[in-house]
Scaffold this active site. Structure first.
Site, PDB file in Angstrom:
ATOM      1  N   GLU A   1      -5.188   9.921  -3.036  1.00  0.00           N
ATOM      2  CA  GLU A   1      -5.906  10.957  -2.290  1.00  0.00           C
ATOM      3  C   GLU A   1      -7.365  10.570  -2.162  1.00  0.00           C
ATOM      4  OE1 GLU A   1      -6.622  15.818  -2.515  1.00  0.00           O
ATOM      5  OE2 GLU A   1      -5.424  14.813  -4.043  1.00  0.00           O
TER       6      GLU A   1
ATOM      7  N   CYS B   1       8.973  -0.357   5.796  1.00  0.00           N
ATOM      8  CA  CYS B   1       8.569  -1.288   6.853  1.00  0.00           C
ATOM      9  C   CYS B   1       8.633  -0.699   8.257  1.00  0.00           C
ATOM     10  CB  CYS B   1       9.441  -2.544   6.787  1.00  0.00           C
ATOM     11  SG  CYS B   1       9.242  -3.458   5.242  1.00  0.00           S
TER      12      CYS B   1
END
Length: 344
Positions: free
Chosen positions: A97, A123
Site C-alpha cells: 500500500e 501474466c
C-alpha cells in the site's frame, strides 16, 4: 466480448540495461550442476532462452512502468489532461500500500480526475487491463486511458540461484520446479487507448474471449519468503499440458465471439514461457507457427509484459502493418487464458 469504439495507439516499452545470459546463470550454478551431474547448456536447451534483461539494483516496478508510460504518451500525442484512467497491471508491485499506480500517476503528471488502480492477474494482467479500460471507453466514461506494467525479476532470479546453491538436499527431481524461475526477466510496457469517436488512430480493439480453469491453481505458486527472499515453485510439465487445454477452450470461444479463423489472422503475439510451450500451443490450436512473432530468446518470460512488449517490438520491426489482423494470446497461472483480437 466485443468493442465498437476502442482504438489503440502505439506501444511504449523500456528494456532494462542489464543482460543476464543463460550461460551466466549456469556458471553461477556450477557447484549445483557438478553435484547433480547436470549438463551445461540445459537451461537454454529446455527453454529456448539465451538471455533475459534485468534492472539495476533498487529499481522499483513503478519506475519502469512510468518510463514506458511516458514513451507511450509521447507517441500517442494525447493531452495528459484528457487521460481519464491509469491501470498498473504487473505481478511486481512497489509495496502492499498504496497502489503502485499512485507512483506511476505522480510520475506521469496525470490529472487528479484520473481513475487509478492496480490490477493483478499473474501474466495476464496487462490484457485484463486493456479489457477494463475498453469497457470504460465504450461506456463513455473516459476519452483516453493508459495501461502500464513494470516487472522486476531481480529478487526472484537471485533468490532462486542462492537457494539452489545453499540447499544441499536438492536432487535432480526436486530441483526441477525451480528452473522455471530462471526463465523470468524484467521489462516495462505501456499503451494508450482512446475513444475512436474522439480520436481514431485506425487501430481497433475488436474484442476477445477468456477462460478460467482454477482446478489447477496449485501448479505455479510463488511469493515472498522471509528467510530466502522470493521463490516460486512450478510444475512446468503439468502446467504446460493444462495451460494448452485451457487455451484451446479459450481459442474456440475467441473464434465464435469474433467470427475470426486462424487463417484470417496475420500475426500472433503470445505470452512467452518457453519454446516447447509455443510449439505445443500452435500445434494444439492448429495455427501456423510462422505467424508467431517471438522475443523469447532475448527477453525470456517477462510476466505481464511479455505479450504486449512482443507486439510493440513486432510493430516496430514491420511484422504488423496497417490493414492486418493480430491476436494477443495469453495464458497465465491460475490457470487463466485471455485472447484479444486487434485490427491494425
Amino acid at each position: 466480448m466485443q468493442f465498437s469504439n476502442v482504438c489503440l495507439h502505439d506501444f511504449g516499452y523500456v528494456l532494462p540495461p542489464v543482460t543476464l545470459t543463460s550461460d551466466d546463470i549456469e556458471v553461477r550454478l556450477a557447484p549445483l550442476y557438478e553435484r547433480l551431474k547436470l549438463p551445461h547448456g540445459r537451461l537454454e536447451l529446455m527453454s529456448g532462452i539465451q538471455s533475459r534483461r534485468l534492472w539495476n539494483k533498487g529499481t522499483r516496478p513503478s519506475e519502469g512502468a512510468a518510463q514506458a508510460g511516458n514513451v507511450a504518451l509521447e507517441r500517442a500525442g494525447v493531452d495528459r489532461a484528457d487521460v481519464g484512467c491509469l491501470i498498473f497491471t504487473s505481478v511486481s508491485r512497489d509495496m502492499m500500500e498504496p497502489a503502485t499506480a499512485a507512483f506511476v500517476h505522480r510520475s506521469l503528471e496525470l490529472p487528479g480526475s484520473c481513475h487509478i488502480f492496480d490490477l493483478s492477474n499473474a501474466c495476464l494482467g496487462f490484457l485484463n487491463g486493456m479489457i477494463m479500460l475498453a469497457n470504460m471507453i465504450e461506456l463513455g466514461q473516459v476519452k483516453s486511458g493508459v495501461i502500464v506494467a513494470g516487472e522486476t525479476a531481480e529478487d526472484l532470479v537471485e533468490s532462486t540461484m542462492r537457494h539452489m546453491l545453499e540447499e544441499q538436499s536438492l536432487t535432480r527431481k526436486s530441483v526441477k520446479p525451480l528452473f522455471a524461475s530462471l526463465t523470468i526477466g524484467s521489462g516495462a510496457v505501456a499503451i494508450v487507448m482512446s475513444d475512436k469517436r474522439v480520436c481514431d488512430t485506425g487501430h481497433s480493439l475488436i474484442g476477445g474471449s477468456c477462460r478460467a480453469n482454477t482446478a489447477y491453481n496449485h501448479l505455479c505458486q510463488g511469493g515472498q519468503n522471509s528467510e530466502q527472499g522470493t521463490l516460486m515453485s512450478t510444475d512446468s510439465e503439468e502446467l504446460l499440458r493444462q495451460g494448452i487445454e485451457t487455451a484451446a477452450d479459450c481459442w474456440h470461444g475467441f473464434q465464435q465471439e469474433l467470427g475470426w479463423s486462424g487463417e484470417g489472422i496475420d500475426r500472433f503475439f503470445c505470452h512467452q514461457v518457453g519454446k516447447a510451450h509455443a510449439q505445443a500451443l500452435f500445434k494444439r490450436l492448429e495455427l501456423d507457427p510462422r505467424k508467431n512473432f517471438e522475443t523469447l530468446p532475448v527477453l525470456g518470460n517477462v510476466g505481464s509484459v511479455s505479450a504486449p512488449v512482443t507486439m510493440g517490438m513486432g510493430i516496430e520491426q514491420g511484422q504488423l502493418v496497417a490493414g492486418q489482423k493480430a491476436a494477443l494470446l495469453g495464458i497465465g497461472s491460475g490457470i487463466n487464458s485471455l485472447m484479444l483480437g486487434i485490427e491494425w
